[in-house]
Design an enzyme around this catalytic site. Structure first.
Site, PDB file in Angstrom:
ATOM      1  CE  LYS A 104      -3.840 -13.397 -13.080  1.00  0.00           C
ATOM      2  NZ  LYS A 104      -2.541 -13.179 -13.738  1.00  0.00           N
ATOM      3  CD  GLU A 109       1.360 -14.693  -7.918  1.00  0.00           C
ATOM      4  OE1 GLU A 109       0.146 -14.559  -8.172  1.00  0.00           O
ATOM      5  OE2 GLU A 109       2.217 -13.852  -8.274  1.00  0.00           O
ATOM      6  CG  HIS A 149      -0.542  -0.808  21.189  1.00  0.00           C
ATOM      7  ND1 HIS A 149      -0.516  -0.546  22.544  1.00  0.00           N
ATOM      8  CD2 HIS A 149       0.448  -0.061  20.642  1.00  0.00           C
ATOM      9  CE1 HIS A 149       0.435   0.340  22.809  1.00  0.00           C
ATOM     10  NE2 HIS A 149       1.033   0.645  21.672  1.00  0.00           N
TER      11      HIS A 149
END
Length: 456
Positions: free
Chosen positions: A443, A308, A329
């Site tokens: 937002k 951010e 893995h």
């Protein structure tokens, strides 16, 4: 502290009482002279460190002048605000078996990192913290319905006082709490944290007479871990908030000590290598591989901080969280034989002495004789070493961070390291590390779509 070499710095020492380093950063396996063409050249590192020298001087100047200081850095040396928080923290410790912390992003990730690094079990009379960071309705309702709110405290954190996720979390559980304890019982078990001024969260607090603590409006959420946002949950959990800040202060003071050059500073060196690898080698992703489950939330906190703060104007690298040895893995094949576009930070604490030692008498197959007498801690440390060396041997740049121990001081030190590293990288990239314009546009759309759902 004099520089050890081009590629390694001696970490600052622990707070008063000890002299061992809180952590050690080694970056020699990020350099071309060590790993070949996948590493950063010495000349590029020289140029970037030289570019950061005046930036460090600028930070020193800002810290000396009250009108330009960065408050999130000043907090490392503050203590009186912790004294003021102690009564509220003690109330939660003594009154509840569980504490529910509602917040998202920077309002919760730092507190989670500090809480999850604690090694103590929750049978010591301290409340168990439940830090809720998401809004999945099934998981949220399943969790909330388990609580007895006569014995559960709640902390609601929203810097803006109107964060959609946090406000909806709080308003979803408020009727449940009211039904169990009545309106008269709300003030004793709910605390709100938000900025001063007219705020939706503050207005809700005023309606029900809830205590509200002020979030410093000058401190962005992702840099707020050393503020009451991170310190109150830390204190409720019985952890030493002063030690967190003391650890952070050692890194701050070392980095900004008079005459300190970027080449001698862990955060500056980390910033230079990350930006240099992107520019010179096309490294567009930064994998933080945590070799301890207790460090997983620290890596997730760093992921938001880095992404951010730096992802602007076409700049920045993508932070990726990995768990060792699990991702050896699931991901190592890609890391070694896929695109050479990643740098790695392999991070862990002392593991060798931990875990149950395997009884050699249980080894019936000679092919696993090497396991006899070893512990899971031995396996964790061997895996960390093996992954680091394998990546470097394949020309992948690897930074190693070794913690002296995983405790409050060391966590505070690493958090300050990564905050400074982020700010310094932003200076090299010429972006503002404190805003997030793209996030704000998202937002706006969330609020719009919720309104449209209501209209329909």
């Amino acid at each position: 502290m004099a520089a050890l070499s081009t590629n390694e710095t001696a970490a600052p020492t622990a707070p008063a009482g000890t002299s061992a380093p809180l952590y050690r950063q080694s970056v020699d396996q990020c350099l071309a002279e060590t790993i070949g063409e996948g590493g950063l050249s010495a000349s590029a590192l020289d140029r970037l460190c030289a570019d950061l020298d005046p930036v460090l001087e600028g930070l020193r100047r800002r810290m000396r002048e009250a009108d330009t200081a960065l408050p999130f850095l000043d907090l490392a040396r503050a203590r009186t605000d912790l004294d003021a928080l102690e009564d509220r923290a003690a109330h939660y410790r003594e009154s509840f078996t569980d504490v529910l912390v509602l917040g998202t992003g920077g309002s919760s990730l730092g507190g989670s990192a500090l809480y999850e690094m604690a090694s103590r079990e929750h049978d010591s009379g301290l409340p168990k913290l439940h830090i809720v960071t998401n809004v999945d309705p099934m998981i949220f309702e399943r969790m909330v319905n388990r609580f007895d709110f006569t014995r559960t405290g709640v902390i609601v954190i929203s810097k803006s006082g109107g964060t959609t996720e946090t406000m909806m979390q709080f308003m979803a559980i408020l009727p449940i709490i009211r039904a169990q304890v009545g309106d008269a019982g709300l003030a004793g078990r709910i605390t709100l944290i938000t900025e001063p001024g007219p705020r939706p969260l503050r207005a809700l607090g005023e309606r029900f007479g809830l205590p509200v603590l002020d979030h410093d409006p000058r401190i962005g959420g992702r840099y707020s871990v050393l503020s009451l946002v991170g310190m109150l949950p830390t204190m409720i959990a019985g952890l030493d908030a002063g030690a967190v800040r003391a650890g952070a202060a050692t890194i701050l003071e070392d980095t900004l000590s008079p005459g300190r050059r970027a080449r001698e500073s862990d955060p500056a060196l980390g910033a230079a290598i990350s930006v240099g690898l992107q520019r010179e080698r096309g490294v567009g992703a930064s994998v933080m591989l945590a070799y301890s489950d207790r460090l997983g939330s620290l890596a997730r906190w760093y992921r938001q901080l880095w992404a951010e703060s730096l992802g602007k104007n076409g700049q920045g690298t993508t932070p990726i969280y990995g768990t060792g040895p699990v991702d050896q893995h699931s991901q190592l094949q890609l890391w070694l034989d896929g695109p050479a576009d990643k740098m790695f930070t392999v991070m862990g604490g002392p593991n060798e002495a931990t875990g149950v030692r395997l009884d050699p008498d249980l080894i019936v197959d000679p092919s696993i004789a090497y396991m006899g007498g070893r512990t899971l801690g031995d396996l964790m440390e061997a895996s960390r070493r093996a992954t680091t060396e394998t990546l470097a041997n394949h020309g992948r740049p690897v930074r190693r961070i070794d913690m002296r121990r995983i405790d409050e001081a060391s966590m505070g030190a690493l958090m300050m390291h990564f905050m400074l590293e982020t700010v310094l990288a932003a200076a090299l990239l010429d972006v503002d590390p404190f805003d997030q314009p793209a996030v704000e546009s998202g937002k706006v759309l969330i609020r719009r779509y919720l309104r449209e759902l209501g209209e329909n």
